[in-house]
Structure formats: C-alpha cells, structure tokens
Design a protein around this motif. Structure first.
Motif, PDB file in Angstrom:
ATOM      1  N   ARG A   1       0.839  -1.203   0.000  1.00 44.29           N
ATOM      2  CA  ARG A   1       0.000   0.000   0.000  1.00 44.29           C
ATOM      3  C   ARG A   1       0.871   1.247   0.000  1.00 44.29           C
ATOM      4  O   ARG A   1       0.663   2.169  -0.793  1.00 44.29           O
ATOM      5  N   GLN A   2       1.904   1.261   0.854  1.00 41.51           N
ATOM      6  CA  GLN A   2       2.795   2.418   0.923  1.00 41.51           C
ATOM      7  C   GLN A   2       3.569   2.593  -0.382  1.00 41.51           C
ATOM      8  O   GLN A   2       3.732   3.718  -0.865  1.00 41.51           O
ATOM      9  N   LEU A   3       4.029   1.505  -0.964  1.00 46.96           N
ATOM     10  CA  LEU A   3       4.760   1.580  -2.228  1.00 46.96           C
ATOM     11  C   LEU A   3       3.883   2.163  -3.339  1.00 46.96           C
ATOM     12  O   LEU A   3       4.310   3.062  -4.070  1.00 46.96           O
ATOM     13  N   VAL A   4       2.654   1.670  -3.447  1.00 48.99           N
ATOM     14  CA  VAL A   4       1.740   2.179  -4.483  1.00 48.99           C
ATOM     15  C   VAL A   4       1.461   3.662  -4.238  1.00 48.99           C
ATOM     16  O   VAL A   4       1.496   4.474  -5.175  1.00 48.99           O
ATOM     17  N   GLU A   5       1.196   4.020  -2.987  1.00 57.61           N
ATOM     18  CA  GLU A   5       0.955   5.428  -2.652  1.00 57.61           C
ATOM     19  C   GLU A   5       2.131   6.302  -3.078  1.00 57.61           C
ATOM     20  O   GLU A   5       1.939   7.341  -3.730  1.00 57.61           O
ATOM     21  N   LEU A   6       3.337   5.901  -2.689  1.00 59.05           N
ATOM     22  CA  LEU A   6       4.528   6.697  -3.011  1.00 59.05           C
ATOM     23  C   LEU A   6       4.720   6.838  -4.516  1.00 59.05           C
ATOM     24  O   LEU A   6       5.035   7.924  -5.010  1.00 59.05           O
ATOM     25  N   ARG A   7       4.556   5.736  -5.230  1.00 62.53           N
ATOM     26  CA  ARG A   7       4.744   5.777  -6.687  1.00 62.53           C
ATOM     27  C   ARG A   7       3.710   6.679  -7.346  1.00 62.53           C
ATOM     28  O   ARG A   7       4.048   7.466  -8.241  1.00 62.53           O
ATOM     29  N   LEU A   8       2.463   6.574  -6.914  1.00 62.59           N
ATOM     30  CA  LEU A   8       1.416   7.400  -7.531  1.00 62.59           C
ATOM     31  C   LEU A   8       1.577   8.871  -7.171  1.00 62.59           C
ATOM     32  O   LEU A   8       1.379   9.744  -8.020  1.00 62.59           O
TER      33      LEU A   8
ATOM     34  N   LEU B   1      -9.757  -2.710 -15.230  1.00 61.72           N
ATOM     35  CA  LEU B   1      -8.505  -3.169 -15.806  1.00 61.72           C
ATOM     36  C   LEU B   1      -7.843  -4.065 -14.762  1.00 61.72           C
ATOM     37  O   LEU B   1      -8.088  -3.916 -13.561  1.00 61.72           O
ATOM     38  N   TYR B   2      -7.006  -4.989 -15.200  1.00 63.07           N
ATOM     39  CA  TYR B   2      -6.407  -5.953 -14.273  1.00 63.07           C
ATOM     40  C   TYR B   2      -4.911  -6.019 -14.504  1.00 63.07           C
ATOM     41  O   TYR B   2      -4.464  -6.356 -15.594  1.00 63.07           O
ATOM     42  N   LEU B   3      -4.144  -5.672 -13.472  1.00 63.79           N
ATOM     43  CA  LEU B   3      -2.689  -5.758 -13.498  1.00 63.79           C
ATOM     44  C   LEU B   3      -2.243  -6.747 -12.436  1.00 63.79           C
ATOM     45  O   LEU B   3      -2.904  -6.893 -11.405  1.00 63.79           O
TER      46      LEU B   3
ATOM     47  N   PHE C   1       4.281  -5.268  -9.895  1.00 62.37           N
ATOM     48  CA  PHE C   1       3.841  -4.365 -10.949  1.00 62.37           C
ATOM     49  C   PHE C   1       4.965  -3.416 -11.351  1.00 62.37           C
ATOM     50  O   PHE C   1       5.894  -3.178 -10.605  1.00 62.37           O
ATOM     51  N   VAL C   2       4.812  -2.891 -12.535  1.00 63.70           N
ATOM     52  CA  VAL C   2       5.723  -1.880 -13.058  1.00 63.70           C
ATOM     53  C   VAL C   2       4.981  -0.549 -12.969  1.00 63.70           C
ATOM     54  O   VAL C   2       3.820  -0.458 -13.379  1.00 63.70           O
ATOM     55  N   VAL C   3       5.616   0.454 -12.426  1.00 57.53           N
ATOM     56  CA  VAL C   3       4.963   1.741 -12.206  1.00 57.53           C
ATOM     57  C   VAL C   3       4.399   2.301 -13.510  1.00 57.53           C
ATOM     58  O   VAL C   3       3.282   2.820 -13.533  1.00 57.53           O
ATOM     59  N   SER C   4       5.139   2.173 -14.584  1.00 59.07           N
ATOM     60  CA  SER C   4       4.645   2.711 -15.858  1.00 59.07           C
ATOM     61  C   SER C   4       3.372   1.993 -16.304  1.00 59.07           C
ATOM     62  O   SER C   4       2.482   2.614 -16.906  1.00 59.07           O
ATOM     63  N   ALA C   5       3.244   0.703 -16.001  1.00 55.37           N
ATOM     64  CA  ALA C   5       2.031  -0.029 -16.356  1.00 55.37           C
ATOM     65  C   ALA C   5       0.853   0.461 -15.524  1.00 55.37           C
ATOM     66  O   ALA C   5      -0.267   0.620 -16.042  1.00 55.37           O
ATOM     67  N   LEU C   6       1.081   0.712 -14.245  1.00 56.45           N
ATOM     68  CA  LEU C   6       0.012   1.237 -13.395  1.00 56.45           C
ATOM     69  C   LEU C   6      -0.383   2.641 -13.839  1.00 56.45           C
ATOM     70  O   LEU C   6      -1.568   2.955 -13.939  1.00 56.45           O
ATOM     71  N   ALA C   7       0.591   3.474 -14.148  1.00 59.41           N
ATOM     72  CA  ALA C   7       0.296   4.831 -14.634  1.00 59.41           C
ATOM     73  C   ALA C   7      -0.492   4.768 -15.937  1.00 59.41           C
ATOM     74  O   ALA C   7      -1.463   5.513 -16.122  1.00 59.41           O
ATOM     75  N   GLY C   8      -0.104   3.872 -16.830  1.00 56.29           N
ATOM     76  CA  GLY C   8      -0.824   3.709 -18.092  1.00 56.29           C
ATOM     77  C   GLY C   8      -2.242   3.213 -17.879  1.00 56.29           C
ATOM     78  O   GLY C   8      -3.167   3.653 -18.568  1.00 56.29           O
ATOM     79  N   ALA C   9      -2.426   2.303 -16.917  1.00 59.31           N
ATOM     80  CA  ALA C   9      -3.769   1.792 -16.625  1.00 59.31           C
ATOM     81  C   ALA C   9      -4.659   2.896 -16.062  1.00 59.31           C
ATOM     82  O   ALA C   9      -5.839   2.979 -16.412  1.00 59.31           O
TER      83      ALA C   9
ATOM     84  N   LYS D   1      -5.620   5.054 -18.962  1.00 62.17           N
ATOM     85  CA  LYS D   1      -6.591   4.343 -19.793  1.00 62.17           C
ATOM     86  C   LYS D   1      -7.971   4.326 -19.146  1.00 62.17           C
ATOM     87  O   LYS D   1      -8.982   4.565 -19.810  1.00 62.17           O
ATOM     88  N   ALA D   2      -8.026   4.063 -17.840  1.00 64.17           N
ATOM     89  CA  ALA D   2      -9.308   4.029 -17.132  1.00 64.17           C
ATOM     90  C   ALA D   2      -9.981   5.398 -17.168  1.00 64.17           C
ATOM     91  O   ALA D   2     -11.192   5.496 -17.388  1.00 64.17           O
ATOM     92  N   LEU D   3      -9.212   6.456 -16.966  1.00 68.01           N
ATOM     93  CA  LEU D   3      -9.777   7.802 -16.999  1.00 68.01           C
ATOM     94  C   LEU D   3     -10.231   8.183 -18.404  1.00 68.01           C
ATOM     95  O   LEU D   3     -11.263   8.833 -18.577  1.00 68.01           O
ATOM     96  N   THR D   4      -9.472   7.774 -19.417  1.00 62.69           N
ATOM     97  CA  THR D   4      -9.839   8.061 -20.803  1.00 62.69           C
ATOM     98  C   THR D   4     -11.138   7.348 -21.171  1.00 62.69           C
ATOM     99  O   THR D   4     -12.015   7.939 -21.800  1.00 62.69           O
ATOM    100  N   ARG D   5     -11.266   6.096 -20.763  1.00 63.19           N
ATOM    101  CA  ARG D   5     -12.503   5.339 -21.017  1.00 63.19           C
ATOM    102  C   ARG D   5     -13.706   6.063 -20.446  1.00 63.19           C
ATOM    103  O   ARG D   5     -14.740   6.185 -21.089  1.00 63.19           O
ATOM    104  N   THR D   6     -13.567   6.555 -19.217  1.00 59.72           N
ATOM    105  CA  THR D   6     -14.669   7.232 -18.557  1.00 59.72           C
ATOM    106  C   THR D   6     -15.000   8.536 -19.267  1.00 59.72           C
ATOM    107  O   THR D   6     -16.172   8.859 -19.473  1.00 59.72           O
ATOM    108  N   ALA D   7     -13.984   9.289 -19.647  1.00 64.82           N
ATOM    109  CA  ALA D   7     -14.211  10.549 -20.350  1.00 64.82           C
ATOM    110  C   ALA D   7     -14.887  10.313 -21.687  1.00 64.82           C
ATOM    111  O   ALA D   7     -15.797  11.037 -22.085  1.00 64.82           O
TER     112      ALA D   7
END
Length: 129
Positions: free
Chosen positions: A14-21, A100-102, A106-114, A117-123
């Motif tokens: 959780r902390q790693l994902v938070e820091l990366r994002l 989306l499912y990762l 994980f690779v940070v760039s893949a999470l950033a891309g997801a 992508k999720a925000l673009t789909r919604t828009a």
C-alpha cells in the motif's frame, strides 16, 4: 492529475503504491480493507479512480467493486485491480466489472498507463463515444 483511492491490505505494498502514484503527481488516499474503502468513499466522495487488491481478508476487492457498481452514483467509477492472483476466473471477474487488471509485482509505468486508460474510457463514455 487524478484523485486515486488505493485499497490494499498489505501495508508495505500500500505504501509503495501510494509513493509511486504521488511521485507521478496523483492525489492518493488509501484504505487497508474493503469496508474502510467504502467508508472513505461515503465520507469523502468518490475518487476519480480506485486501485484495488483482489485478495483481502473480510471483503475482497471484487466484492468492494460489486458493492460500488450497485450504487448508481458509482456505477461507472474507473477501477484497476492490482493483484498477485492470476487465475483466469479472477481476471475475468475483474474485467466483467469493467476494471482493468494488473498483476503483482507491478511496473509503475504499467500502473500509470492503466490509470490513464481508465480515466480516458470514462471521459469517452461521458462524451458519448
């Protein structure tokens, strides 16, 4: 950047994902469990995207997203599963919920891309595309 809710029971991940994002400029709130994530949303409103672990004690990420999808105001909330579970039925269940499912690790760039992508789909859906 987006408001992101991270739902992950493992404090290190959780902390790693938070820091990366946060490093990518996102505003991040986290919750260690499904019920706590639902309480955060009830209290603070919906994030722009939610990142969920699948396997959590008490309430899985799939159950959290099903609960949110049952509420009209959250039916289209962009969601990403970030999970070590790679069973086809878990992936299919996540995709059936429109997420989306990762997989972890994980690779940070893949999470950033997801997230993008999720925000673009919604828009695009909101614009009628």
């Amino acid at each position: 950047m987006a408001r992101v809710l991270v739902v992950e029971d493992d404090p290190d991940i959780r902390q790693l994902v938070e820091l990366r994002l946060r490093g990518l400029g996102h505003r991040v709130v986290s919750a260690p469990s499904g019920p706590e994530a639902l309480a955060v949303i009830a209290d603070r409103g919906a994030p722009e995207v939610v990142v969920l672990d699948v396997a959590m004690p008490g309430m899985t990420g799939l159950e959290v997203l099903r609960t949110l999808r049952a509420q009209p105001e959250h039916a289209d909330l962009p969601a990403i599963f970030l999970s070590a579970r790679v069973r086809p039925e878990d992936i299919a269940a996540g995709e059936e919920l429109g997420a989306l499912y990762l997989t972890k690790p994980f690779v940070v760039s893949a999470l950033a891309g997801a997230i993008d992508k999720a925000l673009t789909r919604t828009a695009e859906a909101a614009a009628g595309w």
